[in-house]
Design a protein around this motif. Structure first.
Motif, PDB file in Angstrom:
ATOM      1  N   LYS A  24       0.838  -1.196   0.000  1.00  0.00           N
ATOM      2  CA  LYS A  24       0.000   0.000   0.000  1.00  0.00           C
ATOM      3  C   LYS A  24       0.872   1.245   0.000  1.00  0.00           C
ATOM      4  O   LYS A  24       1.848   1.337   0.734  1.00  0.00           O
ATOM      5  CB  LYS A  24      -0.903  -0.009   1.236  1.00  0.00           C
ATOM      6  N   ILE A  25       0.498   2.210  -0.839  1.00  0.00           N
ATOM      7  CA  ILE A  25       1.167   3.509  -0.875  1.00  0.00           C
ATOM      8  C   ILE A  25       0.169   4.561  -0.424  1.00  0.00           C
ATOM      9  O   ILE A  25      -0.916   4.679  -0.993  1.00  0.00           O
ATOM     10  CB  ILE A  25       1.662   3.858  -2.286  1.00  0.00           C
ATOM     11  N   THR A  26       0.550   5.338   0.588  1.00  0.00           N
ATOM     12  CA  THR A  26      -0.330   6.389   1.111  1.00  0.00           C
ATOM     13  C   THR A  26       0.155   7.743   0.630  1.00  0.00           C
ATOM     14  O   THR A  26       1.274   8.151   0.960  1.00  0.00           O
ATOM     15  CB  THR A  26      -0.360   6.361   2.644  1.00  0.00           C
ATOM     16  N   PRO A  27      -0.653   8.478  -0.135  1.00  0.00           N
ATOM     17  CA  PRO A  27      -0.246   9.828  -0.544  1.00  0.00           C
ATOM     18  C   PRO A  27      -0.342  10.798   0.640  1.00  0.00           C
ATOM     19  O   PRO A  27      -1.298  10.750   1.418  1.00  0.00           O
ATOM     20  CB  PRO A  27      -1.254  10.196  -1.635  1.00  0.00           C
ATOM     21  N   LEU A  28       0.654  11.659   0.779  1.00  0.00           N
ATOM     22  CA  LEU A  28       0.636  12.706   1.802  1.00  0.00           C
ATOM     23  C   LEU A  28       0.696  14.059   1.109  1.00  0.00           C
ATOM     24  O   LEU A  28       1.542  14.272   0.236  1.00  0.00           O
ATOM     25  CB  LEU A  28       1.827  12.551   2.755  1.00  0.00           C
ATOM     26  N   THR A  35       2.913  12.062  10.136  1.00  0.00           N
ATOM     27  CA  THR A  35       4.064  11.281   9.683  1.00  0.00           C
ATOM     28  C   THR A  35       5.207  12.192   9.262  1.00  0.00           C
ATOM     29  O   THR A  35       6.374  11.957   9.614  1.00  0.00           O
ATOM     30  CB  THR A  35       3.665  10.364   8.509  1.00  0.00           C
ATOM     31  N   LEU A  36       4.895  13.244   8.516  1.00  0.00           N
ATOM     32  CA  LEU A  36       5.929  14.176   8.083  1.00  0.00           C
ATOM     33  C   LEU A  36       6.517  14.941   9.271  1.00  0.00           C
ATOM     34  O   LEU A  36       7.729  15.186   9.330  1.00  0.00           O
ATOM     35  CB  LEU A  36       5.363  15.149   7.055  1.00  0.00           C
ATOM     36  N   VAL A  75       9.528   7.276   2.242  1.00  0.00           N
ATOM     37  CA  VAL A  75       8.827   8.362   1.559  1.00  0.00           C
ATOM     38  C   VAL A  75       9.542   8.655   0.241  1.00  0.00           C
ATOM     39  O   VAL A  75      10.774   8.703   0.206  1.00  0.00           O
ATOM     40  CB  VAL A  75       8.801   9.634   2.424  1.00  0.00           C
ATOM     41  N   PHE A  76       8.776   8.828  -0.836  1.00  0.00           N
ATOM     42  CA  PHE A  76       9.378   9.140  -2.126  1.00  0.00           C
ATOM     43  C   PHE A  76       8.523  10.181  -2.836  1.00  0.00           C
ATOM     44  O   PHE A  76       7.323  10.319  -2.584  1.00  0.00           O
ATOM     45  CB  PHE A  76       9.525   7.886  -2.993  1.00  0.00           C
ATOM     46  N   VAL A  77       9.166  10.945  -3.725  1.00  0.00           N
ATOM     47  CA  VAL A  77       8.433  11.954  -4.474  1.00  0.00           C
ATOM     48  C   VAL A  77       7.521  11.265  -5.489  1.00  0.00           C
ATOM     49  O   VAL A  77       7.777  10.131  -5.917  1.00  0.00           O
ATOM     50  CB  VAL A  77       9.378  12.940  -5.180  1.00  0.00           C
ATOM     51  N   TYR A  90       4.869   2.741   3.012  1.00  0.00           N
ATOM     52  CA  TYR A  90       5.313   3.581   1.902  1.00  0.00           C
ATOM     53  C   TYR A  90       4.403   4.798   1.776  1.00  0.00           C
ATOM     54  O   TYR A  90       3.178   4.687   1.879  1.00  0.00           O
ATOM     55  CB  TYR A  90       5.287   2.799   0.581  1.00  0.00           C
ATOM     56  N   TYR A  91       5.029   5.954   1.535  1.00  0.00           N
ATOM     57  CA  TYR A  91       4.287   7.191   1.359  1.00  0.00           C
ATOM     58  C   TYR A  91       4.828   7.935   0.136  1.00  0.00           C
ATOM     59  O   TYR A  91       6.040   7.950  -0.106  1.00  0.00           O
ATOM     60  CB  TYR A  91       4.431   8.107   2.577  1.00  0.00           C
ATOM     61  N   SER A  92       3.933   8.558  -0.624  1.00  0.00           N
ATOM     62  CA  SER A  92       4.341   9.414  -1.736  1.00  0.00           C
ATOM     63  C   SER A  92       4.005  10.858  -1.391  1.00  0.00           C
ATOM     64  O   SER A  92       2.990  11.132  -0.744  1.00  0.00           O
ATOM     65  CB  SER A  92       3.633   8.997  -3.029  1.00  0.00           C
ATOM     66  N   VAL A  93       4.893  11.782  -1.799  1.00  0.00           N
ATOM     67  CA  VAL A  93       4.709  13.199  -1.472  1.00  0.00           C
ATOM     68  C   VAL A  93       5.115  14.059  -2.663  1.00  0.00           C
ATOM     69  O   VAL A  93       5.939  13.644  -3.488  1.00  0.00           O
ATOM     70  CB  VAL A  93       5.549  13.618  -0.253  1.00  0.00           C
ATOM     71  N   PRO A  94       4.578  15.262  -2.779  1.00  0.00           N
ATOM     72  CA  PRO A  94       5.080  16.195  -3.796  1.00  0.00           C
ATOM     73  C   PRO A  94       6.464  16.702  -3.393  1.00  0.00           C
ATOM     74  O   PRO A  94       6.869  16.607  -2.232  1.00  0.00           O
ATOM     75  CB  PRO A  94       4.041  17.325  -3.778  1.00  0.00           C
TER      76      PRO A  94
END
Length: 285
Positions: A24-28, A35-36, A75-77, A90-94
């Protein structure tokens, strides 16, 4: 490690010939996300100690961590298309949010939070830092320690940057606490001496110091239990200079010979020369 392109969905991936389901990937999207905020708090030593976690920034440093270590979170862009480590979350961020939680001047596409490794059970050699402030110097020394194969650990007496600072971890290419164990910080030289005395050996450590009574690194005995390196500007502290006089049989003062008008060497360079001389005499390289 595995590779993915991160388009509309996370693909299945193959590791060790076993097929795993899509993680699962959670967008932030908010800078106030808990989390951030937690990741940002780990920039401080007290919070790394409190949560027993530290940050590794960048694909290159993260790729050097053994697969046996699993990240607590990664965390990855959003447009990242490189490799990801094994991670529990796993988290995705701008990009703008990634920049807020990292220490690099340019945007790092990947960041992982790992559990702090336990102290090493034993080591045959110690690098003792005493006031080193520059993360690049300490990170480079950690890489040098790993390269010399001295079965080394690192500890600190007094002030200075510590190995799990994000900038040090990045400079060490992820070797901090993994390939080179972290024994922690001693309250002072008396505590350091008590620990060394309890080891049961007639211990000796080299002290890198510009002193009229010091000897060249090329002439001193190098079958020693450690090397002490001081700060970039002032060198070792006054308390250690006193201990060198009280216990000259344990503290062996040395320096790296220089010619010309050079006043001193960068601590990373001087330390590297000393470490390789020690490794050469011990036969580890």
């Amino acid at each position: 490690m595995y590779t993915t392109s991160f388009h509309s969905s996370f693909p299945r991936f193959l590791t060790s010939a076993r097929l795993f389901s899509t993680p699962k990937i959670t967008p932030l999207t908010s800078p106030t996300n808990p989390t951030l905020k937690h990741i940002l708090s780990l920039h401080l030593p007290k919070n790394r100690k409190k949560h027993s976690q530290y940050i590794i920034e960048g694909p290159r440093a993260i790729s050097s961590v053994s697969d046996k270590f699993v990240a607590d979170l990664t965390v990855f862009v959003n447009d990242y298309s490189g490799e990801l480590p094994n991670s529990l979350q796993y988290y995705s961020v701008p990009e703008n949010l990634m920049k807020k939680i990292t220490t690099t001047t340019s945007v790092t596409p990947l960041l992982s939070v790992y559990p702090l490794p336990p102290p090493p059970p034993s080591s045959s050699f110690k690098l003792i830092t005493n006031g080193i402030q520059d993360p690049g110097n300490l990170g480079g020394l950690i890489r040098t320690l790993a390269a010399t194969n001295l079965n080394a650990s690192i500890c600190m007496v007094g002030s200075g940057v510590e190995p799990f600072s994000p900038k040090v971890v990045r400079s060490s290419l992820g070797l901090s606490g993994v390939e080179v164990g972290w024994e922690g910080k001693f309250d002072g030289w008396m505590e350091f001496e008590r620990v060394m005395d309890l080891s049961g050996c007639d211990w000796k450590v080299l002290v890198s110091i510009l002193d009229s009574s010091a000897s060249s690194i090329y002439s001193v005995p190098k079958n020693v239990e450690g090397l002490i390196l001081g700060s970039e500007g002032k060198g070792v502290d006054d308390d250690l200079k006193l201990r060198c006089k009280v216990r000259p049989e344990n503290y062996i003062k040395c320096y790296v010979p220089m010619s010309g008008n050079v006043e001193s060497l960068n601590v990373g360079v001087a330390g590297g020369i000393c470490l390789y001389e020690i490794a050469r005499e011990k036969g580890t390289i």
